[in-house]
Design a protein around this motif. Structure first.
Motif, PDB file in Angstrom:
ATOM      1  N   ASP A  33     -12.809  -0.994   5.100  1.00 28.12           N
ATOM      2  CA  ASP A  33     -11.648  -0.932   5.952  1.00 28.12           C
ATOM      3  C   ASP A  33     -11.201  -2.317   6.010  1.00 28.12           C
ATOM      4  OD1 ASP A  33      -9.802  -0.864   7.862  1.00 28.12           O
ATOM      5  OD2 ASP A  33     -11.077  -0.014   9.465  1.00 28.12           O
TER       6      ASP A  33
ATOM      7  N   GLU B 220      -9.873  -1.550  -0.059  1.00 28.42           N
ATOM      8  CA  GLU B 220      -9.280  -0.262  -0.573  1.00 28.42           C
ATOM      9  C   GLU B 220     -10.338   0.748   0.021  1.00 28.42           C
ATOM     10  OE1 GLU B 220      -6.340   1.084  -1.551  1.00 28.42           O
ATOM     11  OE2 GLU B 220      -7.734   2.781  -1.172  1.00 28.42           O
TER      12      GLU B 220
ATOM     13  N   GLU C  68      -2.800   1.422  11.662  1.00 24.65           N
ATOM     14  CA  GLU C  68      -3.764   0.039  11.883  1.00 24.65           C
ATOM     15  C   GLU C  68      -3.407  -1.106  10.951  1.00 24.65           C
ATOM     16  OE1 GLU C  68      -4.653   2.724  10.181  1.00 24.65           O
ATOM     17  OE2 GLU C  68      -6.221   2.399   8.419  1.00 24.65           O
ATOM     18  N   LEU C  69      -2.523  -0.965  10.013  1.00 25.10           N
ATOM     19  CA  LEU C  69      -2.216  -2.093   9.074  1.00 25.10           C
ATOM     20  C   LEU C  69      -0.664  -2.583   9.507  1.00 25.10           C
ATOM     21  CD1 LEU C  69      -3.947  -0.977   5.893  1.00 25.10           C
ATOM     22  CD2 LEU C  69      -4.871  -2.206   7.680  1.00 25.10           C
TER      23      LEU C  69
ATOM     24  N   PHE D 135      -5.358  -2.103  -2.150  1.00 25.72           N
ATOM     25  CA  PHE D 135      -5.401  -2.172  -3.843  1.00 25.72           C
ATOM     26  C   PHE D 135      -4.612  -0.876  -4.325  1.00 25.72           C
ATOM     27  CE2 PHE D 135      -6.812  -1.712  -8.126  1.00 25.72           C
ATOM     28  CZ  PHE D 135      -6.543  -3.139  -8.621  1.00 25.72           C
TER      29      PHE D 135
ATOM     30  N   PHE E 137       0.829   2.106   3.778  1.00 25.83           N
ATOM     31  CA  PHE E 137       1.672   3.225   3.743  1.00 25.83           C
ATOM     32  C   PHE E 137       2.455   2.764   5.052  1.00 25.83           C
ATOM     33  CE2 PHE E 137      -1.689   5.642   1.213  1.00 25.83           C
ATOM     34  CZ  PHE E 137      -0.790   6.118   0.097  1.00 25.83           C
TER      35      PHE E 137
HETATM   36  C1  LIG Z   1       0.738   2.226  -0.148  1.00 29.00           C
HETATM   37  S1  LIG Z   1      -0.935   2.407  -0.937  1.00 29.00           S
HETATM   38  C2  LIG Z   1      -1.058   0.720  -1.583  1.00 29.00           C
HETATM   39  C3  LIG Z   1      -0.145   0.609  -2.804  1.00 29.00           C
HETATM   40  C4  LIG Z   1      -0.528  -0.406  -3.783  1.00 29.00           C
HETATM   41  N1  LIG Z   1      -0.029  -1.651  -3.597  1.00 29.00           N
HETATM   42  C5  LIG Z   1      -0.204   0.050  -5.128  1.00 29.00           C
HETATM   43  O1  LIG Z   1       0.186  -0.643  -5.943  1.00 29.00           O
HETATM   44  O2  LIG Z   1      -0.837   1.122  -5.465  1.00 29.00           O
HETATM   45  C6  LIG Z   1      -1.898   2.121   0.255  1.00 29.00           C
HETATM   46  C7  LIG Z   1      -3.357   2.096   0.000  1.00 29.00           C
HETATM   47  O3  LIG Z   1      -4.075   1.606   1.184  1.00 29.00           O
HETATM   48  C8  LIG Z   1      -5.313   2.266   1.453  1.00 29.00           C
HETATM   49  N2  LIG Z   1      -5.519   2.222   2.843  1.00 29.00           N
HETATM   50  C9  LIG Z   1      -5.018   2.485   3.806  1.00 29.00           C
HETATM   51  N3  LIG Z   1      -5.425   2.078   5.062  1.00 29.00           N
HETATM   52  C10 LIG Z   1      -6.429   1.316   4.790  1.00 29.00           C
HETATM   53  C11 LIG Z   1      -7.365   0.478   5.368  1.00 29.00           C
HETATM   54  N4  LIG Z   1      -7.544   0.581   6.877  1.00 29.00           N
HETATM   55  N5  LIG Z   1      -8.607  -0.017   4.848  1.00 29.00           N
HETATM   56  C12 LIG Z   1      -8.537   0.064   3.431  1.00 29.00           C
HETATM   57  N6  LIG Z   1      -7.713   0.579   2.778  1.00 29.00           N
HETATM   58  C13 LIG Z   1      -6.808   1.322   3.322  1.00 29.00           C
HETATM   59  C14 LIG Z   1      -5.033   3.679   0.950  1.00 29.00           C
HETATM   60  O4  LIG Z   1      -6.207   4.263   0.700  1.00 29.00           O
HETATM   61  C15 LIG Z   1      -3.937   3.284  -0.246  1.00 29.00           C
HETATM   62  O5  LIG Z   1      -4.740   3.309  -1.371  1.00 29.00           O
END
Ligand SMILES: C[S@@+](CC[C@H](N)C(=O)[O-])C[C@H]1O[C@@H](n2cnc3c(N)ncnc32)[C@H](O)[C@@H]1O
Length: 242
Positions: free
Chosen positions: A134, A87, A160-161, A59, A153
């Motif tokens: 997660d 998120e 992990e994603l 999110f 990111f």
């Molecule tokens: C690039 S940002 C997302 C951008 C989003 N589409 C926006 O419009 O803001 C990535 C987000 O993924 C979250 N995140 C990263 N790894 C995660 C995980 N394993 N589980 C849940 N959230 C995760 C981060 O906290 C961050 O808010």
């Protein structure tokens, strides 16, 4: 607190202290990136569908979910949607009611406030659920998804994603007609998706190329990327594993 940054199209994003990356491509712009790389390709592909189940990974500031609502309203689409979005960052979600969004989102300000306060929003045609936790765990309980906005990111900091194991779970929650949209174009990430079973395509909606993935081969206006051939030609490139 993450730093607020104005992107090239005038919309604001954040620079993440934790991941040391901006949430959006600064040169494309936050709302433009969300619309051109995720929402438009997904909705063009699913033009005929009247109900869409969307997984928004993750999110963050919410541009992909919010641009989806903006796109539906702007085009007066007769469609219902369910959005599921994991998120990690609860503090970020709580702060979004005060975030300085672009004017395209003014009409949906009450929805933003409700999401920020309660993590969900439901009316007759729209259902949005943000799940704090997660994404790797959350996705194990989803099924029959039509659209995946793959917008984590980069793999250097958010590995992990982007792994084969992660994309295998994504493959399993997608229905046979699903589309995965992502800004990522590197061969190792495409190999992760391919090893999980996806067919890989490329489009160029703005200056930068991007990737689309499907469970089966498609007859669409996009360049098919033959990953078997890529593997033969580039033996150095490897998929990413947990
Ligand atoms: C690039 S940002 C997302 C951008 C989003 N589409 C926006 O419009 O803001 C990535 C987000 O993924 C979250 N995140 C990263 N790894 C995660 C995980 N394993 N589980 C849940 N959230 C995760 C981060 O906290 C961050 O808010």
């Amino acid at each position: 607190m993450d730093e607020l940054i104005k992107t090239e199209d005038g919309s604001n994003t954040l620079f993440s202290k934790k991941y040391k990356q901006p949430f959006h491509d600064l040169k494309t712009g936050a709302i433009k990136e969300s619309l051109t790389k995720h929402v438009i390709p997904a909705f063009e592909f699913h033009k005929q569908k009247k109900h869409l189940r969307i997984l928004d990974i993750c999110f963050g500031i919410g541009y992909n979910t919010l641009s989806t609502l903006y796109y539906i309203l702007k085009n007066n689409l007769n469609i219902s949607i369910e959005i599921f979005s994991p998120e990690f960052d609860f503090t970020l979600i709580k702060s979004l009611k005060d975030f300085d969004y672009p004017e395209e989102f003014y009409e949906i300000k009450p929805i933003i406030e409700q999401l920020s306060n309660t993590l969900e929003y439901h009316n007759q045609n729209i259902s949005i659920t943000i799940c704090i936790g997660d994404a790797r765990e959350y996705i194990k309980n989803l099924e029959n998804i039509d659209v995946v906005y793959q917008d984590a990111f980069s793999a250097e900091v958010n590995k992990e994603l982007w792994t084969v194991q992660y994309f295998t779970d994504i493959y399993n929650l997608c229905n046979n007609k699903a589309i995965v949209t992502t800004y990522a174009v590197s061969t190792n990430i495409r190999l992760s998706m391919f090893e999980a079973g996806f067919e890989i395509y490329e489009i160029r909606p703005v200056k930068k190329k991007q990737t689309l993935a499907f469970k089966t081969k498609q007859n669409i206006e996009a360049k098919y990327i033959d990953m078997e051939l890529k593997k033969q030609r580039n033996t150095e490139a490897k998929a990413i594993y947990d």
